[in-house]
Scaffold this motif. Structure first.
Motif, PDB file in Angstrom:
ATOM      1  N   MET A 384       0.899  -1.200   0.156  1.00 42.38           N
ATOM      2  CA  MET A 384      -0.022   0.115   0.034  1.00 42.38           C
ATOM      3  C   MET A 384       0.724   1.219  -0.004  1.00 42.38           C
ATOM      4  O   MET A 384       0.687   2.250  -0.627  1.00 42.38           O
ATOM      5  CB  MET A 384      -0.868  -0.018   1.144  1.00 42.38           C
ATOM      6  N   ALA A 385       1.907   1.370   0.851  1.00 37.45           N
ATOM      7  CA  ALA A 385       2.778   2.449   0.961  1.00 37.45           C
ATOM      8  C   ALA A 385       3.638   2.509  -0.274  1.00 37.45           C
ATOM      9  O   ALA A 385       3.465   3.790  -1.022  1.00 37.45           O
ATOM     10  CB  ALA A 385       3.759   2.388   2.014  1.00 37.45           C
ATOM     11  N   LEU A 386       4.142   1.562  -0.934  1.00 32.98           N
ATOM     12  CA  LEU A 386       4.673   1.679  -2.407  1.00 32.98           C
ATOM     13  C   LEU A 386       3.787   1.994  -3.427  1.00 32.98           C
ATOM     14  O   LEU A 386       4.405   2.945  -4.253  1.00 32.98           O
ATOM     15  CB  LEU A 386       5.528   0.380  -2.622  1.00 32.98           C
ATOM     16  N   PHE A 387       2.480   1.631  -3.405  1.00 39.43           N
ATOM     17  CA  PHE A 387       1.704   2.386  -4.077  1.00 39.43           C
ATOM     18  C   PHE A 387       1.524   3.606  -4.212  1.00 39.43           C
ATOM     19  O   PHE A 387       1.288   4.481  -5.219  1.00 39.43           O
ATOM     20  CB  PHE A 387       0.289   1.566  -4.371  1.00 39.43           C
ATOM     21  N   MET A 388       1.414   4.257  -2.856  1.00 37.01           N
ATOM     22  CA  MET A 388       1.033   5.618  -2.703  1.00 37.01           C
ATOM     23  C   MET A 388       2.214   6.704  -3.134  1.00 37.01           C
ATOM     24  O   MET A 388       1.884   7.730  -3.552  1.00 37.01           O
ATOM     25  CB  MET A 388       1.011   5.988  -1.164  1.00 37.01           C
ATOM     26  N   PHE A 389       3.401   6.068  -3.331  1.00 42.58           N
ATOM     27  CA  PHE A 389       4.597   7.053  -3.878  1.00 42.58           C
ATOM     28  C   PHE A 389       4.128   7.374  -5.180  1.00 42.58           C
ATOM     29  O   PHE A 389       4.651   8.401  -5.783  1.00 42.58           O
ATOM     30  CB  PHE A 389       5.861   6.299  -3.777  1.00 42.58           C
ATOM     31  N   ILE A 390       3.606   6.405  -6.065  1.00 41.36           N
ATOM     32  CA  ILE A 390       3.151   6.592  -7.429  1.00 41.36           C
ATOM     33  C   ILE A 390       2.407   8.053  -7.738  1.00 41.36           C
ATOM     34  O   ILE A 390       2.901   8.943  -8.495  1.00 41.36           O
ATOM     35  CB  ILE A 390       2.632   5.558  -8.095  1.00 41.36           C
ATOM     36  N   PHE A 432       4.687   9.398   5.510  1.00 38.85           N
ATOM     37  CA  PHE A 432       3.960   8.115   6.278  1.00 38.85           C
ATOM     38  C   PHE A 432       4.148   6.999   5.519  1.00 38.85           C
ATOM     39  O   PHE A 432       4.220   5.786   6.078  1.00 38.85           O
ATOM     40  CB  PHE A 432       2.357   8.210   6.516  1.00 38.85           C
ATOM     41  N   GLY A 433       3.969   7.078   4.108  1.00 39.93           N
ATOM     42  CA  GLY A 433       4.569   5.984   3.378  1.00 39.93           C
ATOM     43  C   GLY A 433       5.862   5.412   3.462  1.00 39.93           C
ATOM     44  O   GLY A 433       6.193   4.163   3.346  1.00 39.93           O
ATOM     45  N   SER A 434       6.779   6.501   3.693  1.00 38.78           N
ATOM     46  CA  SER A 434       8.127   5.953   4.047  1.00 38.78           C
ATOM     47  C   SER A 434       8.491   5.267   5.214  1.00 38.78           C
ATOM     48  O   SER A 434       9.179   4.331   5.439  1.00 38.78           O
ATOM     49  CB  SER A 434       9.126   7.119   4.054  1.00 38.78           C
ATOM     50  N   CYS A 435       7.856   5.558   6.261  1.00 43.33           N
ATOM     51  CA  CYS A 435       7.771   4.908   7.531  1.00 43.33           C
ATOM     52  C   CYS A 435       7.293   3.521   7.360  1.00 43.33           C
ATOM     53  O   CYS A 435       7.940   2.702   7.718  1.00 43.33           O
ATOM     54  CB  CYS A 435       6.884   5.687   8.518  1.00 43.33           C
ATOM     55  N   VAL A 436       5.979   3.345   6.694  1.00 45.24           N
ATOM     56  CA  VAL A 436       5.629   1.925   6.512  1.00 45.24           C
ATOM     57  C   VAL A 436       6.420   1.057   5.707  1.00 45.24           C
ATOM     58  O   VAL A 436       6.657   0.012   6.071  1.00 45.24           O
ATOM     59  CB  VAL A 436       4.114   2.087   6.053  1.00 45.24           C
ATOM     60  N   ALA A 437       6.987   1.585   4.642  1.00 43.78           N
ATOM     61  CA  ALA A 437       7.666   0.889   3.436  1.00 43.78           C
ATOM     62  C   ALA A 437       9.042   0.460   4.386  1.00 43.78           C
ATOM     63  O   ALA A 437       9.649  -0.548   4.329  1.00 43.78           O
ATOM     64  CB  ALA A 437       8.017   1.571   2.289  1.00 43.78           C
TER      65      ALA A 437
END
Length: 528
Positions: A384-390, A432-437
């Motif tokens: 989910m986090a990796l997808f949010m970066f796009i 937040f995405g960086s934290c999760v990933a």
């Protein structure tokens, strides 16, 4: 006790040999159970108890983790001034290239040695490697503060990188002292302490040239006049020395193979004292030697690394690369003037933004992420986090257009809060995405490895990330400079670098589906 009677065929000691073998197998079985990744009772049913973290060990490791980034980043504010004092060149651009070399040589040296430190920790234990790294940090940091020429500076930074294998080994230690129920929380602490150690640049800028900046305290100190950059380096060395002292007294060995070896040798010596020459004859038996080798395997073989570990490391490295390129160009994009393709944000406002994001990231990392892992496993969260970066990377360069619209439509008391809210919201999603990933991939690097090669796998991961840290800033700065040329048109203007890392983010997200679900922790399905 062991029987020393003679059997019907006149062979003595058979019962002794079988008893010793049985004892060894039973001991190793207990060790494997104790250090199983699936411990903590999380698989026993839908209702489970979270195992408390080993507080003393986590505190010691936190001190270790704080000292490493402190040492590696403290030179950033004064490196340019130091190089000017070396009188290498009057060309400002040439001095900048020297600064890049000194910054990169640390990560290049770490890239070359992280795997070696991981293999050593698999063979001889985590504790000696962690303590050796702290001593190496202290010595190399002080040597860098004594630099009077470019070669001394490069050599001392290379030594610091060579001795700096603590990050991967610390991950192995955290993985071994936790189980499925508390691993996410432990790795959240890992990330928090690493980020806290990034206060190095603030200390470096504040404490450099103390004789000039604090004449009342250090104005008469000839040593600090001759070596104006020694004080911040010494302060960072003190952090490592404190970590070393605490580690000497309280850090315990966590490598199960090393612990099994130590216990076996202790029991062996006790049996030798009790049984004397009889056990000595049993040791010569070929089958006994074979069983000993099978029970206590030789650790660190590269052939024991699984495909799952390779998939996770590749995903982690690609994620680290595009994340570091983004971090490198973030201040350039925000603080550059509008006519040069930037957003024209003042340094003060940008510093406040980073402070806000840092506090929000801290709350999310420690307060929200562990709770998310109770509902979703770390692999699902990571995807989910990796997808949010796009979408973040695609939308981010459009902040220039959003700024123009906001300036025309909304302006309150000279401050455009609509614009501020817009870029803060996008950056919150990204942070937040960086934290999760980052946390999830760090966990899966450890869970994908067997106990025999855990340190080696974490060493490979750290080595790849070190290479990323050496290359990504240079690439990011170069691409940003290229995109600002006047003749460039869309998409080769300021959109260019964001679209490139967007492509990397797409690859990273798609490739994450090669990671097997077996390495994931947390989630309701994992607890049933």
């Amino acid at each position: 006790m062991f029987s020393l009677s003679e059997d019907g065929n006149g062979r003595r000691g058979s019962a002794t040999k079988d008893s010793i073998k049985s004892s060894i197998y039973r001991h190793v079985s207990e060790e494997n159970s104790l250090y199983s990744y699936g411990g903590g009772g999380s698989d026993g049913g839908s209702i489970y108890e979270v195992t408390p973290l080993p507080r003393v060990q986590m505190f010691v490791i936190s001190v270790l983790l704080f000292s490493e980034p402190l040492t590696s980043t403290i030179l950033f504010p004064f490196i340019y001034s130091m190089l000017k004092d070396f009188h290498l060149s009057d060309d400002e651009k040439e001095i900048g290239s020297y600064a890049g070399w000194i910054t990169s040589v640390f990560f290049i040296a770490q890239f070359c040695t992280a795997i070696i430190w991981g293999k050593i920790s698999d063979r001889f234990g985590r504790r000696p490697v962690l303590l050796t790294g702290l001593i190496g940090n202290s010595v190399s940091s002080c040597l860098f503060g004594l630099s009077k020429n470019i070669w001394w500076a490069i050599g001392s930074r290379a030594l610091c990188g060579i001795m700096n294998g603590n990050s991967g080994v610390a991950r192995s230690t955290v993985s071994e002292i936790t189980d499925n129920t508390n691993k996410a929380k432990a790795f959240s602490i890992f990330s928090i302490m690493w980020n806290t150690g990034m206060i190095g640049p603030a200390l470096g800028g504040y404490l450099s040239k103390p004789a000039e900046n604090f004449p009342g305290l250090f104005g008469d100190n000839q040593f600090l006049i001759d070596y104006p950059y020694f004080l911040p380096c010494f302060i960072s060395a003190c952090g490592s020395i404190i970590g070393f002292i605490i580690g000497c007294f309280y850090l315990e060995e966590s490598n199960p193979n090393v612990l099994a070896n130590r216990k076996w040798y202790k029991e062996h010596n006790e049996r030798t004292a009790l049984l004397g020459n009889e056990v000595g004859r049993v040791e010569q038996d070929d089958s006994f030697e074979y069983s000993t080798k099978k029970v206590i395997p030789k650790s660190g073989s590269m052939r024991m690394i699984t495909k799952a570990s390779i998939f996770v490391i590749i995903t982690h490295s690609v994620f680290g690369f595009h994340a570091m390129v983004f971090d490198e160009i973030l201040p350039l994009y925000f603080t550059a003037p509008v006519y040069a393709g930037g957003l024209g944000v003042s340094l003060t406002e940008f510093a406040k933004l980073l402070s806000f994001l840092g506090i929000a990231q801290l709350i999310f990392q420690f307060g929200v992420y562990p709770r998310l892992t109770q509902r979703f496993d770390v692999l699902v969260l990571c995807r989910m986090a990796l997808f949010m970066f796009i979408p973040v990377y695609i939308i981010f360069p459009e902040l220039s257009i959003y700024r123009e619209w906001a300036m025309e439509k909304v302006l309150t008391d000279g401050v455009n809060w609509t614009f501020r809210f817009g870029y803060a919201f996008i950056l919150l999603i990204r942070f937040f995405g960086s934290c999760v990933a980052f946390t999830g991939l760090s966990i899966m690097v450890s869970t994908s490895a067997t106990a025999e090669v855990l340190g080696t796998v974490n060493g490979i991961s750290q080595s790849c990330l070190a290479l990323v840290r050496a290359l990504a800033p240079t690439l990011g700065g170069t691409l940003w400079s290229y995109s600002l040329k006047d003749e460039n048109r869309y998409p080769f203007d300021h959109h260019f670098v964001y679209y490139l890392i967007g492509i990397m983010a797409v690859f990273c997200f798609v490739y994450s589906f090669a990671i097997p679900n077996s390495v994931a922790l947390g989630g309701r399905s994992k607890k049933k």
